[in-house]
Motif scaffolding. Sequence first.
Motif, PDB file in Angstrom:
ATOM      1  N   VAL A   1       0.841  -1.091  -0.269  1.00 39.04           N
ATOM      2  CA  VAL A   1      -0.377  -0.318   0.130  1.00 39.04           C
ATOM      3  C   VAL A   1       1.024   1.161  -0.271  1.00 39.04           C
ATOM      4  CG1 VAL A   1      -1.763  -1.701   0.864  1.00 39.04           C
ATOM      5  CG2 VAL A   1      -0.121  -0.371   2.615  1.00 39.04           C
ATOM      6  N   GLN A   2       0.620   2.540  -0.721  1.00 36.56           N
ATOM      7  CA  GLN A   2       1.097   3.272  -0.922  1.00 36.56           C
ATOM      8  C   GLN A   2       0.372   4.695   0.911  1.00 36.56           C
ATOM      9  OE1 GLN A   2       3.670   3.850  -3.084  1.00 36.56           O
ATOM     10  NE2 GLN A   2       3.001   2.036  -3.115  1.00 36.56           N
ATOM     11  N   LEU A   3       1.477   4.122   2.142  1.00 40.70           N
ATOM     12  CA  LEU A   3       0.908   4.793   3.031  1.00 40.70           C
ATOM     13  C   LEU A   3       2.391   5.793   3.580  1.00 40.70           C
ATOM     14  CD1 LEU A   3      -1.107   2.563   5.316  1.00 40.70           C
ATOM     15  CD2 LEU A   3      -1.685   5.013   3.489  1.00 40.70           C
ATOM     16  N   ASP A   4       2.060   6.878   3.456  1.00 38.73           N
ATOM     17  CA  ASP A   4       3.780   7.634   3.668  1.00 38.73           C
ATOM     18  C   ASP A   4       3.532   7.036   5.337  1.00 38.73           C
ATOM     19  OD1 ASP A   4       2.180   9.063   6.210  1.00 38.73           O
ATOM     20  OD2 ASP A   4       1.647  10.457   4.430  1.00 38.73           O
ATOM     21  N   GLU A   5       5.048   7.179   6.661  1.00 41.12           N
ATOM     22  CA  GLU A   5       5.260   6.616   7.486  1.00 41.12           C
ATOM     23  C   GLU A   5       4.895   6.711   8.401  1.00 41.12           C
ATOM     24  OE1 GLU A   5       9.109   5.951  10.692  1.00 41.12           O
ATOM     25  OE2 GLU A   5       9.489   6.900   8.046  1.00 41.12           O
ATOM     26  N   LEU A   6       3.850   8.196   8.434  1.00 38.51           N
ATOM     27  CA  LEU A   6       3.193   8.827   9.784  1.00 38.51           C
ATOM     28  C   LEU A   6       1.789   8.156   9.445  1.00 38.51           C
ATOM     29  CD1 LEU A   6       4.094  12.624   9.680  1.00 38.51           C
ATOM     30  CD2 LEU A   6       4.852  10.955  11.562  1.00 38.51           C
ATOM     31  N   THR A   7       1.309   7.951   8.079  1.00 41.56           N
ATOM     32  CA  THR A   7      -0.217   7.447   8.339  1.00 41.56           C
ATOM     33  C   THR A   7       0.068   5.820   8.913  1.00 41.56           C
ATOM     34  OG1 THR A   7      -0.367   8.980   6.855  1.00 41.56           O
ATOM     35  CG2 THR A   7      -2.376   7.267   6.740  1.00 41.56           C
ATOM     36  N   ALA A   8       1.082   5.138   8.141  1.00 41.08           N
ATOM     37  CA  ALA A   8       1.131   4.221   8.491  1.00 41.08           C
ATOM     38  C   ALA A   8       1.204   4.075  10.524  1.00 41.08           C
ATOM     39  CB  ALA A   8       2.271   3.060   7.975  1.00 41.08           C
ATOM     40  N   HIS A   9       2.060   4.682  11.208  1.00 42.12           N
ATOM     41  CA  HIS A   9       1.627   4.986  12.332  1.00 42.12           C
ATOM     42  C   HIS A   9       0.321   4.920  13.511  1.00 42.12           C
ATOM     43  CE1 HIS A   9       2.484   5.635  16.111  1.00 42.12           C
ATOM     44  NE2 HIS A   9       2.386   6.667  16.156  1.00 42.12           N
ATOM     45  N   VAL A  10      -0.339   5.919  12.813  1.00 44.19           N
ATOM     46  CA  VAL A  10      -1.177   6.158  12.894  1.00 44.19           C
ATOM     47  C   VAL A  10      -2.530   5.030  12.972  1.00 44.19           C
ATOM     48  CG1 VAL A  10      -3.597   7.481  12.570  1.00 44.19           C
ATOM     49  CG2 VAL A  10      -1.537   8.391  12.400  1.00 44.19           C
ATOM     50  N   VAL A  11      -1.897   4.384  12.042  1.00 45.59           N
ATOM     51  CA  VAL A  11      -3.164   3.019  11.293  1.00 45.59           C
ATOM     52  C   VAL A  11      -2.893   1.803  12.313  1.00 45.59           C
ATOM     53  CG1 VAL A  11      -3.668   0.963   9.508  1.00 45.59           C
ATOM     54  CG2 VAL A  11      -3.421   3.430   8.473  1.00 45.59           C
ATOM     55  N   THR A  12      -1.410   1.605  12.806  1.00 50.11           N
ATOM     56  CA  THR A  12      -1.300   0.523  13.365  1.00 50.11           C
ATOM     57  C   THR A  12      -1.563   0.767  14.979  1.00 50.11           C
ATOM     58  OG1 THR A  12       1.213   1.412  13.638  1.00 50.11           O
ATOM     59  CG2 THR A  12       0.558   0.088  11.372  1.00 50.11           C
ATOM     60  N   GLU A  13      -0.811   2.139  15.814  1.00 54.18           N
ATOM     61  CA  GLU A  13      -1.722   2.298  16.842  1.00 54.18           C
ATOM     62  C   GLU A  13      -3.695   2.369  16.901  1.00 54.18           C
ATOM     63  OE1 GLU A  13       0.309   3.193  19.533  1.00 54.18           O
ATOM     64  OE2 GLU A  13       1.914   2.316  17.507  1.00 54.18           O
TER      65      GLU A  13
END
Length: 365
Positions: free
Chosen positions: A228-240
Amino acid sequence: MRYDDISAALGAAQGAQDGLTRLNERSREIFKRIVETYLATGEPVGSRNLSRSLPITLSPASVRNVMSDLEALGLIYAPHTSAGRMPTQTGLRLFVDGLLEVGDVSPAERDQIQRQISGDGKHRAVEDFLTEAGAMLSGLSRCAGVVLVDKHTKALKQIEFVNLGGGRALVVLVGEDGEVENRIISVPADLPVSSLQEASNYINARIAGATIQDARKRIETEIEEKRVQLDELTAHVVTEGLATWSGEGDGGKSLIVCGRAHLLEDVRAMEDLERVRLLFEDLDAKEELIRLLGLAERAEGVRIFIGSENKLFSLSGSALIVSPFEDSEQRIVGVLGVIGPTRLNYGRIIPMVDYTARLLGRLVP
């Protein structure tokens, strides 16, 4: 099948059990008949009726002598002057542990249980067939059915993120059953609002009808494999955000109670009505019931609580028969069973609860 004893009950009953082992077969038979009569009718039984029903010829006087021995051991008592005898809580525990003849679930009942829970193969949310399992057990046992399950097995509908500032964000989780939970997570202080919206859109496109456990697996795998094309900050929000609904502690449990009305079906006197009233209050105190059912999650097989063996039912004269159930990965995720008066049909309900728990283990993802 293994039925775990309650350690507190064992301590209270050890002396009586030692005494019971010294009684002869005749005494055991009389004790068994007293308990079985109580379970069937709720009434005390006298020496004359016992002497008529025994498979051996024994006078009422001889029966009374044996009953006196059993009463001295604390296994039976007279509820009223000149009345017959009924089992004490200790006697009932000993009967269940050592003398109970446990039956098996009939083919017709197995078919009914499997058909109702599985919904004839139709795809349903986890909460739906867990509720159906509780209702089905309630109907077959004529007691109240209870199910305690980790919230991470709940089907999700929607997740939204709200920026609270100061490096915090509010996670709003909505289940398919309409239940809403709010959690706060830590996020980078400079996180743009667009990242929160992108995280919401990404998750909501993938979780409809899935459990939090399945959603986490699926999404974490996608992120790790960079599909998926997610930047690092967005990926962090998703997993948290997904990690907030972890199911840890009492707050991570969902309690389902079905068929309370069955508890009113066999009320015969004012004391019975008072017992049911107290039991309804116990059921409303969900935190206590959740703690009690949580004990059964650490057991193997069916567990039986009788009367004051547990804090919750110390005043209501009730019994609880429960068994943990597992998910597809053999992790214990919940408990199900029935609550009713102490004079339950233990021999029939124990295998029914055990069979239903094992069946749920094949259905819970």
